[in-house]
Design an enzyme around this catalytic site. Sequence first.
Site, PDB file in Angstrom:
ATOM      1  N   PRO A  96     -58.529 -11.495  43.607  1.00  0.00           N
ATOM      2  CG  PRO A  96     -56.878 -13.137  43.619  1.00  0.00           C
ATOM      3  CD  PRO A  96     -57.768 -12.351  44.527  1.00  0.00           C
ATOM      4  CB  CYS A  97     -60.997 -10.228  38.644  1.00  0.00           C
ATOM      5  SG  CYS A  97     -59.859 -10.422  37.240  1.00  0.00           S
ATOM      6  CD  GLN A  98     -57.540 -14.610  38.053  1.00  0.00           C
ATOM      7  OE1 GLN A  98     -57.957 -14.158  39.108  1.00  0.00           O
ATOM      8  NE2 GLN A  98     -56.267 -14.550  37.715  1.00  0.00           N
TER       9      GLN A  98
END
Length: 421
Positions: free
Chosen positions: A119-121
Amino acid sequence: MDNSLTFLDLFAGAGGLSEGFIRAGYSPIAHVEMDPAACYTLKTRAAYHWLKKQKEIQIYNDYLYGRISRSQLYSSVPESLINSVINSEISENSLPAIFSKIDSLLDGQSLDLVVGGPPCQAYSLVGRSRDLNGMKGDKRNYLFLYYAEFLKKYKPLYFVFENVIGLLSAKSPEGDLYFKLMRDLFRKEGYETEFKILSADDYGVLQKRKRIILVGKRGNDIGFFPEPDKWKPDVNVSEILGDLPKIKAGEGSLFACELGKYEGNYLYESGIRDDDLPVTLHQARSHTEQDINIYRIAIQKWAEKRERLNYNDLPDCLKTHKNRSSFLDRFKVVAADMDASHTVVAHISKDGHYYIHPDITQIRSLTPREAARLQTFPDNYFFENKSEKRGRTAAYRQIGNAVPVLLSQKIAEKLKVVWQF
């Protein structure tokens, strides 16, 4: 199983990356994803591919029309296919169980490739700016450690790791660049890595979307990065929107709808339009009267002056946000007259203010199907909800988080060219 190259998709999301590799002729062994709704999307897509191969696509057609339930769709394909989607968070505690399931699915086969990106957050510039701690201490920063465990166990010849460009500057609490930590770890596990920043609009995607593509190869070779062939179709974003039914805010259907006449080539060449199966998820949000008035102003401003709306320029009666110094472009029209839209992100699941449809006669935000088209998902791709009840929010989130299918396909095709056995 045929003789095509096998792959495992980690942090699979809705399967944008996987779909591109499947189109290029690779065979998925398993998908690992923690979000239940996305897992159902992956299962539904697996059912589609199997039914199409068996020439039983009418069953999938019935599902899109709502004539059969999701459970009935899944019961029409091999159980092992549905079980190949592993709904699990990837963590130290879950790894043994995930490995066991993958081993069973491999049944003695080797694994050629691992794809996926955490996940890129935790790495995104926006995520770090909004978080009080700059995402430091967020456990998602270290998911690459588990990615390396899959490389260590299955020893694929290649892996493809995708993430946001903020990864290049994200630092650990100790001041180390996460990207360097990743590459050092992958090298320790026996993989040389190469990377490039690719912009999706250079490869046939009508959207400005830059991502890091990190490719690893087992051994010490260099010069293996599968840089995809560029494709700049001579079309504008209007090509994505024009053949879908015109609807106003609150209108449309999550079930099948009829497309309008289309005389172009792009939608077919990109793999988006499918005249043999119905289009779904073309349903618009309802909007307040205030939002509709703001949308109207934003659309007119772009159409007449090609200018973006500045929130401070709105009449006082339409201003409700106290923040008047940042996010002044929070209302943004998708520019149909340009060759690429602005980036589709998961925030589209919260509201549609940043993705206003450009047609003044419709005055609404984009539907899930329109957003999916900007991500080059085929029209026959169905995005599931956690329950069997169809919904927009989960679809928007999955679409915004996805890798554009066409970009993935281009990478997958070039990887085959540089592949060394």
